[in-house]
Design an enzyme around this catalytic site. Structure first.
Site, PDB file in Angstrom:
ATOM      1  N   THR A 221       0.812  -1.197  -0.302  1.00 44.96           N
ATOM      2  CA  THR A 221      -0.026   0.096  -0.153  1.00 44.96           C
ATOM      3  C   THR A 221       0.909   1.283   0.057  1.00 44.96           C
ATOM      4  O   THR A 221       1.654   1.040   0.829  1.00 44.96           O
ATOM      5  CB  THR A 221      -0.939   0.014   1.252  1.00 44.96           C
ATOM      6  N   GLY A 252      -5.579   1.717   7.048  1.00 45.54           N
ATOM      7  CA  GLY A 252      -4.890   0.486   6.500  1.00 45.54           C
ATOM      8  C   GLY A 252      -5.814  -0.785   7.091  1.00 45.54           C
ATOM      9  O   GLY A 252      -5.699  -1.717   6.255  1.00 45.54           O
ATOM     10  N   ASP A 253      -6.363  -0.711   8.035  1.00 45.53           N
ATOM     11  CA  ASP A 253      -7.222  -1.831   8.367  1.00 45.53           C
ATOM     12  C   ASP A 253      -8.449  -2.092   7.725  1.00 45.53           C
ATOM     13  O   ASP A 253      -8.800  -3.214   7.279  1.00 45.53           O
ATOM     14  CB  ASP A 253      -7.626  -1.618   9.965  1.00 45.53           C
ATOM     15  N   GLY A 288     -11.323   8.716  13.989  1.00 43.98           N
ATOM     16  CA  GLY A 288     -11.321   7.680  14.347  1.00 43.98           C
ATOM     17  C   GLY A 288     -10.893   6.617  13.564  1.00 43.98           C
ATOM     18  O   GLY A 288     -10.742   6.907  12.489  1.00 43.98           O
TER      19      GLY A 288
HETATM   20  O1  RIB Z   1      -4.554   0.607  12.718  1.00 48.59           O
HETATM   21  C1  RIB Z   1      -4.794   1.375  13.673  1.00 48.59           C
HETATM   22  C2  RIB Z   1      -5.034   0.748  14.855  1.00 48.59           C
HETATM   23  O2  RIB Z   1      -3.680   0.426  15.649  1.00 48.59           O
HETATM   24  C3  RIB Z   1      -5.580   1.641  16.124  1.00 48.59           C
HETATM   25  O3  RIB Z   1      -7.001   1.417  16.284  1.00 48.59           O
HETATM   26  C4  RIB Z   1      -4.759   1.271  17.206  1.00 48.59           C
HETATM   27  O4  RIB Z   1      -5.571   0.489  18.236  1.00 48.59           O
HETATM   28  C5  RIB Z   1      -3.768   0.435  16.966  1.00 48.59           C
HETATM   29  O5  RIB Z   1      -3.946  -1.037  16.964  1.00 48.59           O
END
Ligand code: RIB
Length: 302
Positions: A221, A252-253, A288
């Site tokens: 990425t 990224g998540d 957030g």
């Molecule tokens: O990728 C973001 C996350 O990284 C946050 O929500 C924090 O908890 C860390 O784990």
């Protein structure tokens, strides 16, 4: 027929977030804005992102028997995630201390807490969940031996997706299971170069070098520049969508979750990465992590 489109095995943290004009240097104190507490953690974030896109999603994680654990369970359930695999107790819920600067970039320190107590035995006790899931994803905010146990308990036909974050050297059996291994530039350098992350060349070179380490496919990425995908057919660039970033935490998540869901639905790697880039772009336009994730309809409208 799988009961779940995606099983996420990973961390759940309470994110304690402060906006700052700039990050402090060593030995320095800076004043920031008011403290905000959000549900987070790379595993919990992926699960919420996938569920918000409409995927049937389950989470295997561990939280503490405390208020932060309650916050995280509430967030998962209200997004529609199956929390039967969320174990409670053993240590306080993980906490992430996060600063966000005016450009939307963040710095994060994680206290793993209960995430560090998600054990290989917990994975073996959850083989029913693993067998019921088309795609299984993991990250590295839980012990590496737990991720190894996930790989050992995958059922034939299911697909494994790994975002090695925070990055650490990976054993060959984990690398060989990844389809894909998803890394940003920093993670790519650590996986390729070890602790000093000293790697030369361009991102396309890193993608090829990572692929040579054993994963079936690789995604690098590149933030606002999109992503590179690599598999046996070569390296392909995938564009992103230009947006005004407010907070990049958890983008990224969201990318990883969206990619996993689209791959599970039969999309090709470049197609899935293009969709994931749109989801990640939407996520940076709100504050957030979990609170910023779009629905499938919002992604279409982007
Ligand atoms: O990728 C973001 C996350 O990284 C946050 O929500 C924090 O908890 C860390 O784990």
């Amino acid at each position: 027929m799988y009961a779940y489109d995606l099983l996420v095995v990973g961390s759940a943290n309470a994110d304690l977030v402060v906006e700052v004009e700039r990050r402090p240097a060593a030995g320095e104190t800076v004043l920031g804005g008011d403290l905000a507490t959000h549900p987070g953690g790379k595993g919990a974030n992926q699960a919420v992102a996938a569920a918000r896109l409409g995927a049937r999603t389950a989470l295997l994680a561990r939280v503490g028997d405390d208020a932060h654990g309650g916050l995280l369970l509430d967030s998962q359930r209200s997004a529609g995630v199956d929390t039967a695999g969320v174990l409670v107790g053993g240590a306080p819920t993980g906490v992430a201390l996060i600063t966000v600067d005016p450009s939307g970039d963040n710095s994060i320190v994680v206290s793993p807490g209960a995430n560090g107590r998600l054990t290989p035995a917990d994975v073996r006790a959850a083989t029913g969940l693993l067998g019921a899931s088309r795609v299984v994803s993991a990250q590295l905010e839980i012990p590496l031996e737990t991720v190894v146990e996930v790989v050992r308990n995958l059922t034939p036909g299911s697909r494994f997706v790994l975002n090695p974050s925070p990055p650490a050297p990976l054993p060959p059996e984990v690398l060989a299971a990844c389809d894909p291994l998803i890394v940003n530039e920093h993670e790519a350098k650590v996986i390729l170069g070890g602790a000093d992350g000293d790697v030369s060349g361009e991102p396309a070179d890193w993608a090829r070098l990572l692929l040579a380490k054993g994963p079936r496919s690789v995604v690098v990425t590149l933030g606002a520049d999109g992503a590179l995908v690599a598999d046996g057919r070569g390296v392909t660039a995938v564009p992103s969508v230009r947006v005004a970033a407010v907070d990049t935490t958890g983008a990224g998540d969201a990318f990883t979750a969206a990619l996993a869901v689209r791959l599970g639905a039969g999309a090709s790697l470049p197609e899935a990465a293009a969709y994931a880039a749109r989801v990640g772009a939407a996520a940076v336009t709100r504050r957030g992590a979990q609170d910023s994730y779009p629905t499938a309809e919002e992604v279409e409208a982007l």
